[in-house]
Write a protein that holds these residues in place. Structure first.
Motif, mmCIF file in Angstrom:
data_model
loop_
_atom_site.group_PDB
_atom_site.id
_atom_site.type_symbol
_atom_site.label_atom_id
_atom_site.label_comp_id
_atom_site.label_asym_id
_atom_site.label_seq_id
_atom_site.Cartn_x
_atom_site.Cartn_y
_atom_site.Cartn_z
ATOM 1 N N GLY A 293 27.196 -5.957 -18.327
ATOM 2 C CA GLY A 293 27.710 -7.307 -18.541
ATOM 3 C C GLY A 293 27.746 -8.105 -17.250
ATOM 4 O O GLY A 293 27.381 -9.292 -17.223
ATOM 5 N N GLU A 294 28.181 -7.475 -16.157
ATOM 6 C CA GLU A 294 28.217 -8.149 -14.855
ATOM 7 C C GLU A 294 26.828 -8.637 -14.463
ATOM 8 O O GLU A 294 26.633 -9.809 -14.114
ATOM 9 C CB GLU A 294 28.719 -7.188 -13.774
ATOM 10 C CG GLU A 294 30.168 -6.770 -13.892
ATOM 11 C CD GLU A 294 30.539 -5.759 -12.824
ATOM 12 O OE1 GLU A 294 29.893 -5.746 -11.753
ATOM 13 O OE2 GLU A 294 31.480 -4.974 -13.051
ATOM 14 N N ALA A 295 25.883 -7.711 -14.478
ATOM 15 C CA ALA A 295 24.538 -8.021 -13.978
ATOM 16 C C ALA A 295 23.819 -9.037 -14.859
ATOM 17 O O ALA A 295 23.254 -10.019 -14.358
ATOM 18 C CB ALA A 295 23.723 -6.729 -13.885
ATOM 19 N N TRP A 372 34.578 -7.516 -21.726
ATOM 20 C CA TRP A 372 34.886 -8.863 -21.242
ATOM 21 C C TRP A 372 35.085 -8.885 -19.739
ATOM 22 O O TRP A 372 34.710 -9.857 -19.067
ATOM 23 C CB TRP A 372 36.116 -9.423 -21.943
ATOM 24 C CG TRP A 372 35.883 -9.931 -23.337
ATOM 25 C CD1 TRP A 372 36.550 -9.573 -24.463
ATOM 26 C CD2 TRP A 372 34.921 -10.914 -23.751
ATOM 27 N NE1 TRP A 372 36.067 -10.245 -25.548
ATOM 28 C CE2 TRP A 372 35.062 -11.086 -25.140
ATOM 29 C CE3 TRP A 372 33.954 -11.658 -23.083
ATOM 30 C CZ2 TRP A 372 34.285 -11.965 -25.873
ATOM 31 C CZ3 TRP A 372 33.163 -12.544 -23.811
ATOM 32 C CH2 TRP A 372 33.334 -12.693 -25.178
ATOM 33 N N ASP A 373 35.669 -7.827 -19.184
ATOM 34 C CA ASP A 373 35.809 -7.756 -17.720
ATOM 35 C C ASP A 373 34.446 -7.906 -17.051
ATOM 36 O O ASP A 373 34.283 -8.665 -16.092
ATOM 37 C CB ASP A 373 36.445 -6.432 -17.301
ATOM 38 C CG ASP A 373 37.962 -6.462 -17.349
ATOM 39 O OD1 ASP A 373 38.528 -7.546 -17.579
ATOM 40 O OD2 ASP A 373 38.586 -5.400 -17.150
ATOM 41 N N GLY A 374 33.461 -7.152 -17.545
ATOM 42 C CA GLY A 374 32.126 -7.232 -16.969
ATOM 43 C C GLY A 374 31.517 -8.616 -17.123
ATOM 44 O O GLY A 374 30.951 -9.175 -16.171
ATOM 45 N N ILE A 375 31.651 -9.198 -18.311
ATOM 46 C CA ILE A 375 31.087 -10.522 -18.560
ATOM 47 C C ILE A 375 31.765 -11.576 -17.686
ATOM 48 O O ILE A 375 31.109 -12.448 -17.105
ATOM 49 C CB ILE A 375 31.207 -10.881 -20.056
ATOM 50 C CG1 ILE A 375 30.336 -9.923 -20.890
ATOM 51 C CG2 ILE A 375 30.818 -12.331 -20.309
ATOM 52 C CD1 ILE A 375 30.689 -9.900 -22.362
ATOM 53 N N PHE A 376 33.103 -11.505 -17.572
ATOM 54 C CA PHE A 376 33.836 -12.473 -16.757
ATOM 55 C C PHE A 376 33.476 -12.337 -15.273
ATOM 56 O O PHE A 376 33.393 -13.329 -14.551
ATOM 57 C CB PHE A 376 35.339 -12.290 -16.952
ATOM 58 C CG PHE A 376 35.889 -13.016 -18.156
ATOM 59 C CD1 PHE A 376 35.247 -12.954 -19.374
ATOM 60 C CD2 PHE A 376 37.055 -13.751 -18.067
ATOM 61 C CE1 PHE A 376 35.755 -13.611 -20.489
ATOM 62 C CE2 PHE A 376 37.574 -14.416 -19.162
ATOM 63 C CZ PHE A 376 36.923 -14.353 -20.391
ATOM 64 N N ILE A 377 33.270 -11.100 -14.815
ATOM 65 C CA ILE A 377 32.864 -10.900 -13.419
ATOM 66 C C ILE A 377 31.486 -11.509 -13.189
ATOM 67 O O ILE A 377 31.239 -12.183 -12.183
ATOM 68 C CB ILE A 377 32.876 -9.401 -13.059
ATOM 69 C CG1 ILE A 377 34.323 -8.900 -12.964
ATOM 70 C CG2 ILE A 377 32.145 -9.147 -11.727
ATOM 71 C CD1 ILE A 377 34.441 -7.397 -12.868
ATOM 72 N N GLN A 384 40.423 -16.630 -14.924
ATOM 73 C CA GLN A 384 40.764 -16.335 -16.322
ATOM 74 C C GLN A 384 40.986 -14.843 -16.521
ATOM 75 O O GLN A 384 41.866 -14.433 -17.291
ATOM 76 C CB GLN A 384 39.652 -16.836 -17.250
ATOM 77 C CG GLN A 384 39.496 -18.351 -17.293
ATOM 78 C CD GLN A 384 38.500 -18.877 -16.275
ATOM 79 O OE1 GLN A 384 38.341 -18.308 -15.198
ATOM 80 N NE2 GLN A 384 37.823 -19.970 -16.622
ATOM 81 N N MET A 385 40.194 -14.005 -15.850
ATOM 82 C CA MET A 385 40.360 -12.560 -15.962
ATOM 83 C C MET A 385 41.718 -12.138 -15.419
ATOM 84 O O MET A 385 42.412 -11.291 -16.000
ATOM 85 C CB MET A 385 39.234 -11.841 -15.211
ATOM 86 C CG MET A 385 39.207 -10.345 -15.411
ATOM 87 S SD MET A 385 37.703 -9.573 -14.756
ATOM 88 C CE MET A 385 37.974 -9.774 -12.999
ATOM 89 N N PHE A 386 42.119 -12.736 -14.293
ATOM 90 C CA PHE A 386 43.429 -12.422 -13.708
ATOM 91 C C PHE A 386 44.559 -12.850 -14.642
ATOM 92 O O PHE A 386 45.516 -12.102 -14.864
ATOM 93 C CB PHE A 386 43.571 -13.104 -12.348
ATOM 94 C CG PHE A 386 44.981 -13.128 -11.821
ATOM 95 C CD1 PHE A 386 45.706 -11.949 -11.679
ATOM 96 C CD2 PHE A 386 45.586 -14.332 -11.483
ATOM 97 C CE1 PHE A 386 47.022 -11.962 -11.199
ATOM 98 C CE2 PHE A 386 46.893 -14.350 -11.011
ATOM 99 C CZ PHE A 386 47.612 -13.166 -10.870
ATOM 100 N N TYR A 387 44.471 -14.056 -15.224
ATOM 101 C CA TYR A 387 45.522 -14.524 -16.129
ATOM 102 C C TYR A 387 45.650 -13.602 -17.342
ATOM 103 O O TYR A 387 46.760 -13.311 -17.813
ATOM 104 C CB TYR A 387 45.227 -15.957 -16.595
ATOM 105 C CG TYR A 387 45.447 -17.020 -15.539
ATOM 106 C CD1 TYR A 387 46.315 -16.797 -14.472
ATOM 107 C CD2 TYR A 387 44.794 -18.247 -15.610
ATOM 108 C CE1 TYR A 387 46.514 -17.769 -13.499
ATOM 109 C CE2 TYR A 387 44.993 -19.231 -14.638
ATOM 110 C CZ TYR A 387 45.853 -18.981 -13.582
ATOM 111 O OH TYR A 387 46.051 -19.944 -12.621
ATOM 112 N N SER A 388 44.509 -13.139 -17.858
ATOM 113 C CA SER A 388 44.543 -12.212 -18.995
ATOM 114 C C SER A 388 45.237 -10.916 -18.613
ATOM 115 O O SER A 388 46.071 -10.392 -19.365
ATOM 116 C CB SER A 388 43.112 -11.924 -19.474
ATOM 117 O OG SER A 388 42.466 -13.092 -19.896
ATOM 118 N N MET A 389 44.891 -10.378 -17.431
ATOM 119 C CA MET A 389 45.516 -9.139 -16.968
ATOM 120 C C MET A 389 47.004 -9.327 -16.710
ATOM 121 O O MET A 389 47.821 -8.453 -17.049
ATOM 122 C CB MET A 389 44.820 -8.649 -15.705
ATOM 123 C CG MET A 389 45.437 -7.402 -15.080
ATOM 124 S SD MET A 389 45.372 -5.946 -16.159
ATOM 125 C CE MET A 389 43.699 -5.416 -15.845
#
Length: 438
Positions: A293-295, A372-377, A384-389
């Motif tokens: 997802g990241e790549a 989603w973590d991979g996609i968001f990265i 947004q990833m931080f707010y979710s966490m």
């Protein structure tokens, strides 16, 4: 045409995911080899020292994992834009920042060690041996944090094979060096530490050689004054700051989970530790697809190719649903047998049966958070990833403290399931802005 494009997308996902999964699986092998060697030296203190020292470094390096993740997302976007100048600058920034942080760790090693052993309560002998282990292994910080930069950069360049080669090389060197130091030079814990140190620098050297051999042509794009360009550095630190805070929340939840289990007695601690191994096994697999997802998300966002991005996200979730369903069935029919391989303590196995159904919920509750973590990265949507966490972590503590008085250890597992689920749900809601923005 649709079938063909789906096959191509799946091929690209697997080309990154499979080597990443192999790399992930090799990570615990480093610690397992060390424990196995000292486990035959005739004193429990040796095992305790390696366990404490290894845990301490896992926490330190885990916190600085943003160097890999932030680099991956930004590099994949630059790669998608075919911006080779920025691709090259990102590697220099990431490795440079990693070396700077490692220099700080070396300078501050004494207060770090004192703080750690103030918080970790153990016997005097274990503390002395763990201190020796720490004093040697801390000198591996430049290699480890430098490798984070290289690993993220390689993945951003759609190449997860090189991190896999590096991880396998580190394991081989670690085994050979540790056996040599322990059994030929009788160095015991110090020998294990030196074996780990040499393996870390062997991995870093291999990363340098692989880059020089296959990406050396990028040297012509290096303009040193642009590496520290103000706006680019501000973006670099903003992205990594959000990932750092997100990782800090993750570390806090993980450490609290262990601590709360320990407070309920040795049997509950043992049960939670064993059951968490099933989550860890699942996470190694899902992390591989998160790397895809990241790549790929970063590449398609950088290229402005929204149809390919949407298609990739859909296929990642097809894989996620399939794998999580498979793991649920695997744990349902074989999970208890697996626990029997880890321990023959009847009381622990019996008590684990009371909590086993929580483990069955983990794959389906947690797979979306990984993807989603991979996609968001890849999208560098780290805020947004931080707010979710942050929201999910708050829910973890809210559920636990609301229910542990009458649910006991079940409240801890329910809180963990809610935490995993909420991460995925919040990111799914926030993803629309990322996936469909112009």
């Amino acid at each position: 045409m649709i079938v063909q494009s789906t096959n191509i997308i799946n091929k690209r996902i697997l080309q990154i995911a499979v080597p990443s999964i192999i790399s992930n699986i090799t990570v615990p092998l480093l610690g397992l080899v060390d424990v196995t060697i000292v486990g035959h030296l005739g004193a429990a203190a040796y095992i305790g020292a390696i366990a404490v020292g290894g845990m301490l470094f896992n926490i330190i390096y885990w916190i600085f994992g943003f160097l890999r993740m932030g680099t991956s997302g930004m590099t994949s976007q630059a790669y998608g834009r075919h911006d080779m100048e920025e691709v090259t600058r990102l590697l220099l920034r990431s490795v440079g920042v990693g070396l700077l942080i490692s220099a700080c760790l070396l300078v501050l090693q004494y207060p770090i060690r004192r703080l750690a052993f103030t918080l970790i309560h153990t016997t005097e002998e274990v503390e002395q041996l763990a201190t020796l282990y720490f004093q040697i292994c801390i000198w591996g910080a430049p290699a480890m944090l430098g490798l984070y930069g290289f690993a993220g950069w390689f993945i951003g360049m759609q190449n997860s094979r090189f991190p896999m080669y590096i991880a396998i090389t580190q394991n081989i060197v670690n085994i050979a060096a540790s056996l040599c130091f322990v059994y030929l030079f009788h160095m015991k814990v110090a020998g294990i530490a030196f074996g780990t140190l040499i393996a870390q620098y062997a991995g870093f050297l291999m990363a340098l050689l692989l880059w020089a051999r296959y990406y050396g042509g990028l040297k012509k794009h290096i303009v040193w004054r642009e590496v520290l360009q103000k706006q680019a550095m501000l973006r670099f630190f903003r992205v990594n700051r959000d990932i750092f805070l997100r990782t800090l929340c993750l570390v806090i939840v993980t450490l609290f989970f262990t601590s709360a289990g320990a407070a309920q007695g040795e049997v509950v601690l043992a049960v939670n530790t064993l059951l968490m191994q099933l989550f860890t096994l699942f996470s190694y697999i899902m992390d591989g697809f998160a790397y895809s997802g990241e790549a790929l998300a970063g590449k398609y966002i950088g290229a402005g190719n929204r149809p390919a991005l949407h298609h990739t996200v859909r296929q990642l979730f097809v894989w996620g649903i399939g794998l999580s369903t498979g793991f649920t069935l695997l744990y349902l029919f074989g999970g208890k047998a697996f626990l029997g391989l880890l321990t023959n303590e009847a009381s622990v196995i019996r008590e684990a049966g009371n909590y086993f159904y929580w483990v069955l919920a983990i794959p389906l509750a947690g797979f979306a958070a990984f993807l989603w973590d991979g996609i968001f990265i890849g999208a560098t949507a780290t805020r947004q990833m931080f707010y979710s966490m942050l929201t999910a972590s708050a829910s973890f503590f809210l559920v636990y403290y609301s229910l542990h008085g009458w649910m006991g250890n079940h409240a801890l597992w329910l809180a963990f399931i809610v935490y995993l689920s909420l991460r995925g749900i919040m990111q799914a809601v926030l993803s629309r802005k990322i996936l469909y923005q112009s």
